[in-house]
Design an enzyme around this catalytic site. Structure first.
Site, PDB file in Angstrom:
ATOM      1  N   LYS A   1       0.926  -0.965   0.075  1.00 47.18           N
ATOM      2  CA  LYS A   1       0.379   0.095  -0.307  1.00 47.18           C
ATOM      3  C   LYS A   1       1.082   1.459  -0.649  1.00 47.18           C
ATOM      4  O   LYS A   1       1.676   0.857   0.442  1.00 47.18           O
ATOM      5  CB  LYS A   1      -0.731   0.149   1.439  1.00 47.18           C
ATOM      6  CG  LYS A   1      -1.583   0.962   1.234  1.00 47.18           C
ATOM      7  CD  LYS A   1      -2.738   1.140   2.573  1.00 47.18           C
ATOM      8  CE  LYS A   1      -4.111   2.246   2.386  1.00 47.18           C
ATOM      9  NZ  LYS A   1      -5.233   2.034   3.734  1.00 47.18           N
TER      10      LYS A   1
ATOM     11  N   SER B   1      -9.181   2.978   2.396  1.00 47.79           N
ATOM     12  CA  SER B   1      -8.572   3.044   1.787  1.00 47.79           C
ATOM     13  C   SER B   1      -6.923   2.158   0.907  1.00 47.79           C
ATOM     14  O   SER B   1      -6.961   2.179   0.515  1.00 47.79           O
ATOM     15  CB  SER B   1      -7.471   4.148   2.540  1.00 47.79           C
ATOM     16  OG  SER B   1      -6.813   3.727   4.089  1.00 47.79           O
TER      17      SER B   1
ATOM     18  N   SER C   1      -9.939  -0.096   6.438  1.00 45.05           N
ATOM     19  CA  SER C   1      -9.073   0.060   5.335  1.00 45.05           C
ATOM     20  C   SER C   1      -8.836  -0.793   4.863  1.00 45.05           C
ATOM     21  O   SER C   1      -7.985  -1.163   3.541  1.00 45.05           O
ATOM     22  CB  SER C   1      -8.020   1.801   5.508  1.00 45.05           C
ATOM     23  OG  SER C   1      -9.160   2.883   5.350  1.00 45.05           O
TER      24      SER C   1
END
Length: 523
Positions: free
Chosen positions: A122, A197, A221
């Site tokens: 990420k 996210s 997320s």
């Protein structure tokens, strides 16, 4: 200096001192020049979607090389990357060197835990020499100078780090789009969201562009992208996985694993968890989770259909109840409970924002107000909220409400004899990929809901961040979109989540098997 999600803004005034990403030899996905296909697309798909467990077995038997898997995933990225838009940067040269080193280790008989397995990171986990943008134009040219603790763990375990995944700006949205990187779309149905996210991580796994991926969770997320993409994602309890040292006090936030099947997810969790140098809140001793579990016969499990407040779509309800039936057939004793949290969804959202923005995260976000012309609509909103409405009073309120919510949950569930709690992850899977909650409306079965947080049942468990939570897929809806449940365990009893998840996986058809793969079309 090591900047992560939790300190992405701390060096706002010093970003000019970072190098330019293009000077580091990294590659935009749109410029990837992959090696020619050697064995056809079907073989590439087979390798790209092959589980880490199967890869490790074939590596050990010397029937497959990590180089072959990486090449297949890079070729697939060339074909699918623009459709899905899940990567910020690719690192093919570094990754190929790592894959060749892994190949050598397998040949010599000294592999490590994830030797040769690709892991997409990420865009918040610092790797020395790599860009880290946090999905924001403000940080488009920033290059990191140190490795995050879990990056060190992954490299020490032999993982192949080949790509960075898209995120919404500053990680503050449940879908993944930004002015810097555009819209990330769901491989199961390109019309819909991948979540956020950690949305790029979820999409990369669903599209077969990586074997494993990392995520983080401060409002759902990890679990939201896992739900949208039909994946297994784990929100570990606070302190299980080490975070960047300066931000160990950000209580609602954790890092964790995402994968296409449960054993692979556990493999990744076992690598990234445990103590790390300089991280004062990482738990000792390290917890190593087994890959297999006893059944659920006789296990008492509570079921909340809507967390006491949410409107849940008929498709999600139907698939949730089908998953519960799988557990009941294996002997689990499931009881519907009407949770009385003393708050509704809007209250939970407000309290979570108070918890996040009344401390160091809020100070960092407030610093962005001076560059709000470079921010997205939602980035401006949260920066201004942090700058004008958050402080010690809000921190106290968040702590008090969280304590009361936990008392109610503990009393109604775990102190009442239930060993686990199940509820949906999302109220609907049909959320547009480019949803702007400050512009657009969102409907669930014809009823308008809060487009920011009225469709997620995840934030509660960030307020109660000491409870481990596993997101588990429950099938597909009529729009070919995955659905999901959350399996919640008592504080720090991670294995309870895995036990229930293992039973579920053994009793129902799994995605990413047979003909249950994403079509990369709009249904």
């Amino acid at each position: 200096m090591n900047l992560s999600r939790r300190n992405a803004l701390q060096m706002l005034g010093a970003t000019a001192g970072f190098g330019v990403a293009g000077a580091m030899g990294v590659v935009s996905p749109s410029r990837l020049n992959a090696a020619p296909a050697a064995a056809g697309q079907s073989r590439d798909l087979e390798l790209a979607y092959m589980s880490a467990g199967e890869q490790l077995k074939l590596f050990r038997q010397k029937k497959l090389s990590p180089v072959e898997v990486l090449q297949a995933q890079l070729r697939l990225t060339e074909q699918r990357g623009k459709l899905v838009n899940c990567f910020t940067y690719l690192h093919p040269k570094e990754a190929m060197a790592q894959a060749k080193e892994s190949e050598r280790r397998w040949q010599q008989g000294n592999p490590r835990a994830l030797e040769g397995i690709t892991v997409a990171l990420k865009d918040e986990m610092a790797v020395k020499g790599w860009p880290m943008t946090a999905g924001s134009k403000v940080f488009r040219d920033r290059v990191m100078t140190t490795n995050d603790p879990i990056v060190v763990k992954l490299l020490d375990a032999g993982a192949v780090l080949h790509a960075q995944t898209t995120v919404p700006e500053m990680y503050f949205l449940g879908v993944t789009w930004s002015d810097l990187w555009g819209v990330t779309r769901n491989p199961w149905n390109l019309q819909y969201a991948v979540g956020g996210s950690s949305g790029g991580s979820g999409a990369a796994l669903a599209a077969g562009l990586t074997t494993l991926a990392t995520g983080s969770d401060m409002g759902g997320s990890i679990r939201i992208p896992s739900a949208f993409n039909g994946l297994w994602g784990f929100k570990p309890p606070y302190g299980r996985v080490p975070v960047e040292p300066n931000y160990v006090s950000l209580l609602p936030s954790v890092l964790g694993p995402i994968a296409r099947d449960l054993p692979d997810m556990i493999r990744l969790e076992n690598v990234i968890s445990g103590p790390a140098p300089g991280v004062m809140n990482s738990l000792r001793p390290k917890l190593d989770l087994p890959l297999s579990y006893a059944g659920v016969k006789g296990m008492r499990i509570a079921y909340s259909p809507n967390q006491g407040w949410a409107r849940v779509s008929e498709n999600v309800r139907r698939n949730t109840e089908a998953a519960l039936a799988v557990l009941e057939r294996q002997g689990a004793l499931i009881t519907k409970v009407d949770l009385d949290l003393g708050v509704n969804g809007n209250d939970i959202r407000k309290v979570l924002l108070e918890a996040l923005l009344s401390g160091i995260q809020g100070a960092d976000m407030a610093d962005l107000v001076s560059q709000k012309d470079q921010l997205t609509s939602y980035g401006r909103h949260f920066a201004e909220l942090a700058a004008t409405s958050m402080g010690p009073e809000q921190a106290r309120h968040a702590a008090q409400v969280s304590a009361e919510i936990y008392r109610r949950v503990d009393d109604q569930v775990f102190q009442s004899g239930y060993q686990a709690l199940i509820m949906p992850t999302l109220t609907t899977s049909e959320v547009p990929a480019d949803l702007d909650p400050f512009r657009d409306k969102l409907m669930v079965d014809g009823v308008e809901v809060d487009p920011l947080a009225g469709w997620v049942l995840t934030p509660l468990w960030n307020l109660l961040n000491w409870n481990p939570v596993l997101a588990a897929p429950t099938g597909l809806d009529p729009q070919n979109m995955p659905t999901s449940i959350q399996i919640v365990a008592p504080t720090y009893e991670d294995a309870v989540c895995m036990r229930v998840g293992s039973a579920l996986a053994s009793g129902m058809p799994q995605l990413y098997t047979g003909n249950r793969f994403p079509s990369l079309t709009s249904s």
